[in-house]
Design an enzyme around this catalytic site. Structure first.
Site, mmCIF file in Angstrom:
data_model
loop_
_atom_site.group_PDB
_atom_site.id
_atom_site.type_symbol
_atom_site.label_atom_id
_atom_site.label_comp_id
_atom_site.label_asym_id
_atom_site.label_seq_id
_atom_site.Cartn_x
_atom_site.Cartn_y
_atom_site.Cartn_z
ATOM 1 N N ILE A 9 0.867 -1.191 0.000
ATOM 2 C CA ILE A 9 0.000 0.000 0.000
ATOM 3 C C ILE A 9 0.895 1.230 0.000
ATOM 4 O O ILE A 9 1.812 1.354 0.812
ATOM 5 C CB ILE A 9 -0.950 -0.012 1.220
ATOM 6 N N ASN A 49 -3.482 2.127 -11.976
ATOM 7 C CA ASN A 49 -3.679 0.803 -11.381
ATOM 8 C C ASN A 49 -4.772 0.072 -12.155
ATOM 9 O O ASN A 49 -5.593 0.701 -12.817
ATOM 10 C CB ASN A 49 -4.102 0.963 -9.915
ATOM 11 N N HIS A 91 -7.925 -2.725 -11.564
ATOM 12 C CA HIS A 91 -8.732 -3.398 -10.550
ATOM 13 C C HIS A 91 -9.624 -4.417 -11.255
ATOM 14 O O HIS A 91 -10.264 -4.086 -12.256
ATOM 15 C CB HIS A 91 -9.577 -2.379 -9.785
#
Ligand code: GRF
Length: 202
Positions: free
Chosen positions: A94, A109, A111
């Site tokens: 994280i 990113n 997902h």
């Protein structure tokens, strides 16, 4: 004109990394090049994929680097390699607000669901597909988004839907979401962002 220098950060198998490397090779990503692969686990197969392509790797194993130090060394490595775009591809560290802010508009990113569904804290890996099946939705998919300090909350760049099948298990669904969505939209989104970044430099 110079290509955007990309770093891909991974922790596992690196199939998204592979899709990105293939897209660079065949010209689907033409405004960027992967120059560095960062891993936080010595077991990550992503390291092998990078080495096979002759791409520099940097390993900051979770067991050797406490979180703050890991992040500091990663930032140092990104600066040293003059990275213009940070690509998170299954990276299990994280990142702090400080890290994310430094790369604002230059960190993305993927997902494995259609944001804003099935995202946020605790929603990673198979957990996502388990939740999808449990809720009984008929359509899921994948999302590429900019990373901000809000978990899975940054602006969306690309999405692709995948149908859920009656007999799906979390594992079969995960594989199909990767094959039918992730490996397609991640290279596409990266090219899009690289083009934007290059135009900004003009
Ligand atoms: C992918 O499912 C991605 O959506 C998620 O982590 C997984 C990484 O897989 N963020 P791989 O390492 O690219 O194979």
């Amino acid at each position: 004109m110079k290509k955007v220098r990309i770093a891909v950060l991974c922790s596992g198998g690196g199939t998204n990394l592979q899709a990105i490397l293939d897209a660079c090779d065949c010209g689907k990503i033409k405004d960027g090049e992967v120059v560095l692969v960062v891993c936080d686990s010595a077991e990550a197969y992503a390291l092998e994929r990078a080495k096979k392509r002759g791409i520099e790797t940097a390993l900051f194993d979770k067991r050797d680097y406490p979180r703050a130090e890991r992040e500091r060394t990663i930032l140092g490595s990104l600066a040293e390699h003059e990275i213009g775009l940070v690509v998170l591809a299954g990276f299990m560290t994280i990142l702090s607000e400080n890290f994310v802010c430094r790369y604002e508009g230059r960190i993305v990113n993927i997902h494995p669901a259609l944001i804003p569904s099935f995202c946020g804290e605790g929603m990673y890996g198979l957990h996502v597909h388990e939740a999808v099946l449990k809720r009984g939705v008929k359509v899921t998919g994948a999302t590429v988004h900019y990373v901000t300090e809000i978990c899975d909350g940054g602006p969306i760049i690309e999405q692709k839907a995948v149908r859920v099948r009656r007999r799906d298990t979390p594992e079969t669904l995960q594989k199909r979401v990767m094959r039918e969505a992730e490996w397609i939209i991640y290279p596409k989104a990266i090219q899009k962002v690289c083009k934007i970044l290059k135009e900004k430099e003009l």
